[in-house]
Write a protein that holds these residues in place. Structure first.
Motif, PDB file in Angstrom:
ATOM      1  N   THR A   1      -5.013   9.361 -11.498  1.00 29.05           N
ATOM      2  CA  THR A   1      -3.595   9.753 -11.584  1.00 29.05           C
ATOM      3  C   THR A   1      -3.044   9.412 -12.964  1.00 29.05           C
ATOM      4  O   THR A   1      -2.370  10.236 -13.593  1.00 29.05           O
ATOM      5  N   LEU A   2      -3.341   8.235 -13.442  1.00 23.09           N
ATOM      6  CA  LEU A   2      -2.878   7.837 -14.778  1.00 23.09           C
ATOM      7  C   LEU A   2      -3.462   8.738 -15.863  1.00 23.09           C
ATOM      8  O   LEU A   2      -2.754   9.124 -16.800  1.00 23.09           O
ATOM      9  N   ARG A   3      -4.730   9.117 -15.734  1.00 17.84           N
ATOM     10  CA  ARG A   3      -5.343  10.025 -16.724  1.00 17.84           C
ATOM     11  C   ARG A   3      -4.646  11.383 -16.732  1.00 17.84           C
ATOM     12  O   ARG A   3      -4.426  11.974 -17.791  1.00 17.84           O
TER      13      ARG A   3
ATOM     14  N   GLU B   1      -1.228  10.928 -18.348  1.00 10.63           N
ATOM     15  CA  GLU B   1      -1.426  10.753 -19.798  1.00 10.63           C
ATOM     16  C   GLU B   1      -1.718  12.069 -20.502  1.00 10.63           C
ATOM     17  O   GLU B   1      -1.407  12.224 -21.684  1.00 10.63           O
ATOM     18  N   ALA B   2      -2.295  13.028 -19.792  1.00  7.72           N
ATOM     19  CA  ALA B   2      -2.673  14.318 -20.383  1.00  7.72           C
ATOM     20  C   ALA B   2      -1.506  15.298 -20.478  1.00  7.72           C
ATOM     21  O   ALA B   2      -1.652  16.366 -21.084  1.00  7.72           O
ATOM     22  N   VAL B   3      -0.359  14.956 -19.919  1.00 11.21           N
ATOM     23  CA  VAL B   3       0.789  15.874 -19.932  1.00 11.21           C
ATOM     24  C   VAL B   3       1.402  15.922 -21.326  1.00 11.21           C
ATOM     25  O   VAL B   3       1.803  14.896 -21.869  1.00 11.21           O
TER      26      VAL B   3
ATOM     27  N   ILE C   1       5.452  11.709  -8.377  1.00 15.08           N
ATOM     28  CA  ILE C   1       4.234  10.922  -8.175  1.00 15.08           C
ATOM     29  C   ILE C   1       4.522   9.432  -8.391  1.00 15.08           C
ATOM     30  O   ILE C   1       4.197   8.587  -7.554  1.00 15.08           O
ATOM     31  N   THR C   2       5.134   9.121  -9.507  1.00 17.59           N
ATOM     32  CA  THR C   2       5.379   7.725  -9.865  1.00 17.59           C
ATOM     33  C   THR C   2       6.307   7.035  -8.871  1.00 17.59           C
ATOM     34  O   THR C   2       6.008   5.944  -8.372  1.00 17.59           O
TER      35      THR C   2
ATOM     36  N   ALA D   1       6.484   6.993 -17.287  1.00 10.36           N
ATOM     37  CA  ALA D   1       5.861   7.007 -15.960  1.00 10.36           C
ATOM     38  C   ALA D   1       4.629   6.111 -15.929  1.00 10.36           C
ATOM     39  O   ALA D   1       4.437   5.347 -14.983  1.00 10.36           O
ATOM     40  N   ILE D   2       3.816   6.201 -16.963  1.00  9.76           N
ATOM     41  CA  ILE D   2       2.596   5.382 -17.026  1.00  9.76           C
ATOM     42  C   ILE D   2       2.949   3.900 -17.018  1.00  9.76           C
ATOM     43  O   ILE D   2       2.357   3.116 -16.278  1.00  9.76           O
TER      44      ILE D   2
END
Length: 166
Positions: free
Chosen positions: A24-26, A29-31, A54-55, A88-89
């Motif tokens: 989910t974090l990956r 991060e890709a957004v 999601i977060t 979010a991360i």
């Protein structure tokens, strides 16, 4: 189901959620930050809307299971403070492990107790934990389909993607 069995299932589900967190974090991060307003359909959430969902909802669901009650869902407007994928991360890394630890520590009798989910369903906490994993993965999957139209690259999820394979 015996207390030992319930705890075993809970351990499996919390470990599964923990594993899925990294993916989910990956994906978050890709957004690409330049296209957070991307929306494939007027009824769909924007990229930023999905990131927030999601977060915020992962934390809300886990915390609600740990507390044994579901209050109203979190505010996903700009007031939530998530304005970028980095926000979010940061929030996800700060709050989700703690919420997951609280669920992991629940005794068997709490895991088998029914919890009312906003009047929609009443299920044992263990079933709601399984739903939380599915909910997170479902919305992450949605977000992963936004990445290319937003100008990003899809990271490996359960193996390489067309963007990561050689």
């Amino acid at each position: 189901m015996s207390s030992k069995d319930v705890k075993s299932v809970a351990e499996f589900l919390t470990a599964d959620f923990e594993y899925e967190m990294q993916t989910t974090l990956r994906v978050i991060e890709a957004v690409p930050t330049g296209r957070l307003d991307y929306q494939p359909d007027p009824k769909a959430k924007t990229g930023l809307g999905l990131i927030r969902h999601i977060t915020l909802e992962d934390e809300w669901m886990l915390t609600s299971i740990a507390d044994g009650r579901f209050p109203n869902p979190p505010d996903d407007s700009d007031a939530c403070g998530i304005i970028s994928p980095a926000d979010a991360i940061r929030r996800y890394k700060e709050r989700i492990p703690t919420a997951l630890s609280r669920v992991r520590a629940l005794p068997a009798e709490k895991l088998t107790a029914n919890i009312d989910l906003l009047g929609l369903v009443q299920l044992p906490a263990i079933n709601l934990l399984a739903m939380a994993v599915k909910h997170s993965v479902h919305h992450r999957g949605q977000l992963s389909t936004y990445l290319r139209p937003m100008g990003g690259k899809v990271p490996g999820i359960y193996g390489p993607s067309a963007d990561t394979s050689h």
